[in-house]
Write an enzyme that holds these catalytic residues in place. Structure first.
Site, PDB file in Angstrom:
ATOM      1  N   ASP A   1       0.818  -1.207   0.000  1.00  0.00           N
ATOM      2  CA  ASP A   1       0.000   0.000   0.000  1.00  0.00           C
ATOM      3  C   ASP A   1       0.854   1.259   0.000  1.00  0.00           C
ATOM      4  OD1 ASP A   1      -1.933   1.892   0.268  1.00  0.00           O
ATOM      5  OD2 ASP A   1      -2.563   1.306   2.277  1.00  0.00           O
TER       6      ASP A   1
ATOM      7  N   ASP B   1      -2.079   6.805  -5.702  1.00  0.00           N
ATOM      8  CA  ASP B   1      -2.354   5.908  -4.577  1.00  0.00           C
ATOM      9  C   ASP B   1      -2.708   4.515  -5.063  1.00  0.00           C
ATOM     10  OD1 ASP B   1      -2.851   5.021  -1.991  1.00  0.00           O
ATOM     11  OD2 ASP B   1      -4.954   5.643  -2.066  1.00  0.00           O
TER      12      ASP B   1
END
Length: 516
Positions: free
Chosen positions: A162, A388
Site C-alpha cells: 500500500d 495511490d
C-alpha cells in the site's frame, strides 16, 4: 507474493501502527576486510550488485491467485463482477475517509517533514530488488499482494502492498504477550498464517524506553504504555471501518529472492517490523500490510535508501488471469530494461505524508482541455493530486468530476443509461455494441509538460455483464484528487525519491508467474 494494496475497507483513523521494515540493510562487505577496508566495502556493496542474478525480488500477485486464498487469508472472491465493483467502491469510501482524516489532523499537514540527504551526490548503480505483482481486486480491498519472508528460518506471509500507508505489520504470536494487559489476548485461529516470534532467534523487540519508540515511532502510532525498561514498544493501528491491529515493534531478518527466475536468496538484517498480536474486524482476514508510503520508517523508504533511493512497479489489469505477474522493484533499472517511452514529472514528497503527490495542471478529453479551476490542482492550497495504489477508482472533487463526465457523455449518448446498485458510480450504461474506439482519449497534463494517457478500459470500466461505468467517483470540495490503481494499470511507474521524479510509460505489465 504480495500485492500492491488498493487499501482495504479499513483505513487508518487514529493511533494506528505501521512498521516499517526499518532498514533493508544491504551490507555486502566481507568480514575479514572490515577493519582495513571500511570505505572500500561500501564500493563492493554497490559493485557486487551489478548483475540480474543479484537483484532481490518480491512477486505481486492477483487477488484471485491461489496464494490469496490459501489458509483463508482473504475475504473470499466476489460472487459476480457487480459485487466486485461494489466491494471496491466500499473500500474506496473508507480509504477516502482515512485520507481526509489524516489531512485534517493538523493545520501543518502540508509541511515537509523530511527529505533524503545524499552529501556525496552519488550516481547509484545498485541492482534493483524486484517484487512481482498481481491484481487483487476481488476482496473489496482492491489490493495487490506480495509474498514476504521474515525470521530465521524464514516464515512466509502474504501482505497487502500500500503506497498510502507507512506501516508494515503481520499477524504474530509473541510470548509473553504485552497486549494482554488491555484485556485482550491473541485471538488467531489455527488456520491463519502466524509469525511465531519465539521460533526466530533474530527477532529482537524495540524497548519502550528507547528514543526509537518514544520519538521516531510516535508518528507510527507507538503507544505510551511502558511498564518496565525492557518492555517492548507497543503500537495500535486503527482503520476507518473500526478494524484495528495491536502489537509490538521489533527488528527482524527479511529474506529476498535474487534474480527474476532464480532460487538464490539474500538475508537483510535488522529490518523494522510490526508483530500484530490482536487483529479485530476485517483486517483479521489478511496476513498483514506492507507500508510503501513516504515516511521515515516505511518499508519503501528504508529499502529505497539501500538501492539508489528508487522503487518502481507495474500493475497488471485488475481482471487479468492469475498467472500474470509483475514485480515491485527497488533500485535503478538497467538501460536495457527501461521503456523507451518513459516520461518524467515532479514528485512532491513530504508535503502530505505518507502520500506521493504530483503537480497536475489539467485534464483533456479528445485533445480539448477541460475548464477546471486551477485551485483543484493546488497542493499548497486546498487541492492537489496523489498517486495511490490503495484506492481503486480515481476520485475527483466535484469541480473536476462534473466537467469530466460532461465531456465524455456526448460520446456515450447512444447507450441506455442504467441505474445500478452502486451509489458512487453515477454514470453506467448498457454496453451492448460498445467499442472503446468510440471514447476519446483522456489525458492528465502535468505542469512540467508530461502527459499521462491511460487506456480507455481504465476509465470506462466493466461493472457487470453487459454493463460499463465511468470509473470516477466524486468527492467534496475542498479535497485531494486521487489517481487510483485501476487508472494506473498497464503502466510502469518509477518513484525516484532522491531526484524527486515520477517516471511512467505504457506497459502490458504481464510476466508469467515465477516461483520465488
Amino acid at each position: 507474493s504480495w500485492s500492491l494494496s488498493i487499501s482495504p475497507t479499513f483505513f487508518l483513523l487514529r493511533r494506528g501502527s505501521v512498521i516499517f521494515l526499518n532498514h533493508f540493510i544491504f551490507s555486502m562487505s566481507l568480514l575479514w576486510f572490515l577493519e582495513s577496508f571500511l570505505l572500500f566495502s561500501s564500493f563492493l556493496a554497490s559493485a557486487s550488485a551489478n548483475t540480474d542474478d543479484d537483484a532481490a525480488q518480491f512477486e505481486l500477485f492477483h487477488r484471485h491467485a491461489p496464494q490469496a486464498y490459501k489458509n483463508g487469508t482473504t475475504l473470499g472472491p466476489p460472487k459476480s463482477q457487480l459485487e466486485r465493483v461494489k466491494q471496491l467502491v466500499h473500500s474506496d469510501n473508507a480509504r477516502q475517509q482515512m485520507i481526509s482524516q489524516r489531512l485534517m489532523k493538523s493545520s501543518s499537514h502540508r509541511r515537509k517533514a523530511f527529505e533524503f540527504q545524499d552529501g556525496n551526490n552519488n550516481n547509484y548503480n545498485v541492482q534493483p530488488v524486484d517484487i512481482p505483482m498481481r491484481s487483487a481486486a476481488d476482496t473489496g480491498a482492491g489490493q495487490y499482494f506480495v509474498s514476504f519472508r521474515v525470521g530465521s528460518p524464514p516464515q512466509k506471509f502474504v501482505l497487502i502492498a500500500d503506497t498510502g500507508s507507512d506501516v508494515t505489520w503481520m499477524n504474530c504470536h509473541y510470548r509473553p504477550s504485552p497486549v494482554c494487559h488491555h484485556g485482550n489476548c491473541p485471538n488467531f485461529d489455527a488456520a491463519r498464517r502466524i509469525f511465531h516470534a519465539s521460533r526466530s532467534p533474530t527477532f529482537k523487540t524495540i524497548p519502550c524506553v528507547s528514543d526509537l519508540c518514544k520519538f521516531d515511532l510516535s508518528g507510527s502510532f507507538s503507544m505510551d504504555y511502558c511498564p518496565t525498561a525492557l518492555s517492548p514498544c507497543e503500537f495500535e493501528y486503527s482503520y476507518a471501518d473500526g478494524s484495528k491491529a495491536l502489537g509490538i515493534f521489533a527488528n527482524e531478518t527479511v529474506t529476498v529472492g535474487l534474480g527474476l527466475h532464480k532460487h538464490r536468496k539474500k538475508k537483510l538484517h535488522n529490518v523494522l517490523i510490526g508483530c500484530s498480536q490482536i487483529n479485530e474486524g476485517t483486517v483479521h482476514a489478511f496476513d498483514g500490510v506492507m507500508g510503501l508510503g513516504y515516511s521515515k520508517h516505511s518499508f519503501a523508504v528504508r529499502v529505497a535508501k539501500e538501492f539508489g533511493y528508487m522503487f518502481s512497479y507495474c500493475l497488471v489489469d485488475h481482471l487479468s488471469p492469475s498467472n500474470f505477474a509483475n514485480y515491485l522493484s527497488f533500485g535503478h533499472k538497467s538501460k536495457g530494461s527501461k521503456l523507451h517511452s518513459m516520461q518524467y514529472t515532479k514528485l512532491i514528497l513530504g508535503v502530505i505524508n505518507p502520500f506521493y503527490a504530483v503537480n497536475v495542471a489539467g485534464i483533456s478529453i479528445g485533445g480539448t482541455m477541460l475548464k477546471i479551476p486551477s485551485e483543484v490542482w493546488d497542493i499548497e492550497g486546498n487541492g492537489g493530486v496523489i498517486i495511490d495504489s490503495g484506492t481503486s477508482l480515481t476520485a475527483l472533487p466535484e469541480l473536476a468530476y462534473k466537467p469530466v463526465i460532461a465531456a465524455l457523455d456526448p460520446h456515450l449518448k447512444n447507450f441506455q443509461k442504467l441505474d445500478i446498485d452502486i451509489e458512487e458510480l453515477n454514470y453506467c450504461f448498457n454496453a451492448t455494441g460498445f467499442k472503446e474506439s468510440l471514447v476519446p482519449k483522456l489525458a492528465f497534463h502535468f505542469a512540467d509538460g508530461a502527459q499521462f494517457v491511460p487506456p480507455v478500459k481504465s476509465y470506462v470500466i466493466d461493472a457487470d455483464d453487459g454493463v460499463r461505468c465511468l470509473g470516477f467517483t466524486s468527492i467534496k470540495w475542498p479535497g485531494i484528487s486521487i489517481i487510483g490503481n485501476i487508472m494506473q494499470q498497464n503502466h510502469f511507474w518509477e518513484f525516484d525519491l532522491l531526484g524527486k521524479k515520477l517516471g511512467f510509460a505504457p506497459s502490458s505489465c504481464t510476466m508469467l508467474k515465477s516461483k520465488v
